[in-house]
Write a protein that holds these residues in place. Sequence first.
Motif, PDB file in Angstrom:
ATOM      1  N   ARG A 147      40.698  42.922  19.801  1.00 23.37           N
ATOM      2  CA  ARG A 147      41.617  43.732  20.593  1.00 23.37           C
ATOM      3  C   ARG A 147      41.707  45.130  19.999  1.00 23.37           C
ATOM      4  NH1 ARG A 147      44.500  41.215  24.496  1.00 23.37           N
ATOM      5  NH2 ARG A 147      44.566  38.958  24.394  1.00 23.37           N
ATOM      6  N   VAL A 148      41.927  46.079  20.887  1.00 21.67           N
ATOM      7  CA  VAL A 148      42.086  47.462  20.474  1.00 21.67           C
ATOM      8  C   VAL A 148      43.429  47.602  19.761  1.00 21.67           C
ATOM      9  CG1 VAL A 148      42.326  49.843  21.298  1.00 21.67           C
ATOM     10  CG2 VAL A 148      40.685  48.296  22.402  1.00 21.67           C
ATOM     11  N   ARG A 149      43.400  48.300  18.632  1.00 18.57           N
ATOM     12  CA  ARG A 149      44.644  48.593  17.918  1.00 18.57           C
ATOM     13  C   ARG A 149      45.311  49.797  18.569  1.00 18.57           C
ATOM     14  NH1 ARG A 149      44.389  48.896  11.723  1.00 18.57           N
ATOM     15  NH2 ARG A 149      46.570  48.490  12.106  1.00 18.57           N
ATOM     16  N   ARG A 150      46.550  49.977  18.263  1.00 22.13           N
ATOM     17  CA  ARG A 150      47.251  51.168  18.758  1.00 22.13           C
ATOM     18  C   ARG A 150      46.774  52.352  17.917  1.00 22.13           C
ATOM     19  NH1 ARG A 150      50.036  49.070  22.448  1.00 22.13           N
ATOM     20  NH2 ARG A 150      51.283  47.213  22.238  1.00 22.13           N
ATOM     21  N   VAL A 151      46.009  53.205  18.564  1.00 23.14           N
ATOM     22  CA  VAL A 151      45.403  54.347  17.885  1.00 23.14           C
ATOM     23  C   VAL A 151      45.755  55.598  18.677  1.00 23.14           C
ATOM     24  CG1 VAL A 151      43.209  55.392  17.186  1.00 23.14           C
ATOM     25  CG2 VAL A 151      43.486  52.909  17.079  1.00 23.14           C
ATOM     26  N   ASP A 152      46.072  56.657  17.948  1.00 24.56           N
ATOM     27  CA  ASP A 152      46.340  57.926  18.627  1.00 24.56           C
ATOM     28  C   ASP A 152      45.073  58.407  19.323  1.00 24.56           C
ATOM     29  OD1 ASP A 152      48.954  57.974  17.732  1.00 24.56           O
ATOM     30  OD2 ASP A 152      48.474  59.188  15.968  1.00 24.56           O
ATOM     31  N   ARG A 153      45.211  58.772  20.573  1.00 18.02           N
ATOM     32  CA  ARG A 153      44.063  59.316  21.295  1.00 18.02           C
ATOM     33  C   ARG A 153      43.905  60.784  20.935  1.00 18.02           C
ATOM     34  NH1 ARG A 153      44.649  59.902  27.562  1.00 18.02           N
ATOM     35  NH2 ARG A 153      44.057  62.014  27.232  1.00 18.02           N
ATOM     36  N   LEU A 154      42.774  61.314  21.277  1.00 11.59           N
ATOM     37  CA  LEU A 154      42.517  62.723  21.007  1.00 11.59           C
ATOM     38  C   LEU A 154      43.480  63.579  21.818  1.00 11.59           C
ATOM     39  CD1 LEU A 154      38.625  62.629  21.095  1.00 11.59           C
ATOM     40  CD2 LEU A 154      40.067  62.900  19.075  1.00 11.59           C
ATOM     41  N   PRO A 155      43.871  64.734  21.285  1.00 10.64           N
ATOM     42  CA  PRO A 155      44.803  65.605  22.016  1.00 10.64           C
ATOM     43  C   PRO A 155      44.191  66.077  23.337  1.00 10.64           C
ATOM     44  CG  PRO A 155      44.559  66.308  19.720  1.00 10.64           C
ATOM     45  CD  PRO A 155      43.531  65.252  19.969  1.00 10.64           C
ATOM     46  N   ASP A 156      45.039  66.181  24.361  1.00  4.48           N
ATOM     47  CA  ASP A 156      44.580  66.604  25.685  1.00  4.48           C
ATOM     48  C   ASP A 156      43.846  67.946  25.677  1.00  4.48           C
ATOM     49  OD1 ASP A 156      45.351  64.291  27.002  1.00  4.48           O
ATOM     50  OD2 ASP A 156      47.351  65.062  27.457  1.00  4.48           O
ATOM     51  N   PRO A 157      44.304  68.948  24.909  1.00  2.29           N
ATOM     52  CA  PRO A 157      43.562  70.209  24.905  1.00  2.29           C
ATOM     53  C   PRO A 157      42.127  70.055  24.374  1.00  2.29           C
ATOM     54  CG  PRO A 157      45.765  70.560  24.048  1.00  2.29           C
ATOM     55  CD  PRO A 157      45.575  69.076  24.184  1.00  2.29           C
ATOM     56  N   LEU A 158      41.940  69.182  23.407  1.00  2.65           N
ATOM     57  CA  LEU A 158      40.594  68.944  22.886  1.00  2.65           C
ATOM     58  C   LEU A 158      39.732  68.245  23.925  1.00  2.65           C
ATOM     59  CD1 LEU A 158      38.588  69.123  20.572  1.00  2.65           C
ATOM     60  CD2 LEU A 158      39.512  66.966  19.706  1.00  2.65           C
ATOM     61  N   LEU A 159      40.295  67.270  24.634  1.00  4.64           N
ATOM     62  CA  LEU A 159      39.546  66.581  25.684  1.00  4.64           C
ATOM     63  C   LEU A 159      39.176  67.549  26.809  1.00  4.64           C
ATOM     64  CD1 LEU A 159      41.522  63.221  25.852  1.00  4.64           C
ATOM     65  CD2 LEU A 159      39.246  63.596  24.888  1.00  4.64           C
TER      66      LEU A 159
END
Length: 105
Positions: free
Chosen positions: A65-77
């Motif tokens: 299962r995927v762990r709770r991980v911070d996603r990349l910041p929206d401005p970077l995406l």
Amino acid sequence: MPVYEQIRGQIEAAIRTGALQGGDKLPSVRQLAGDLRIAPGTVAKAYAELAEQGLIDTGLGRAARVRRVDRLPDPLLAAAESFVREARRLDVSFDEAVNALRAKW
């Protein structure tokens, strides 16, 4: 690039961009290996590296299962999307685009 690294990279990207979120269940090693028609050990190696990175949880007898991980910041995406659009407009290969990023890094 080795197949296990391609799998690891694609799953990591899906987690970091939010396509996969904390608690999402990943296919079993056998399931994904069968779907991709590769050896189960290849998928197991990718999953092991993702677990070492803290991106997924694997347990004996349990699904990964995927762990709770911070996603990349929206401005970077957003910047990445813009970069990809421009690279495609210029008709450069993926490797050339990555090399350009590395050169500027």
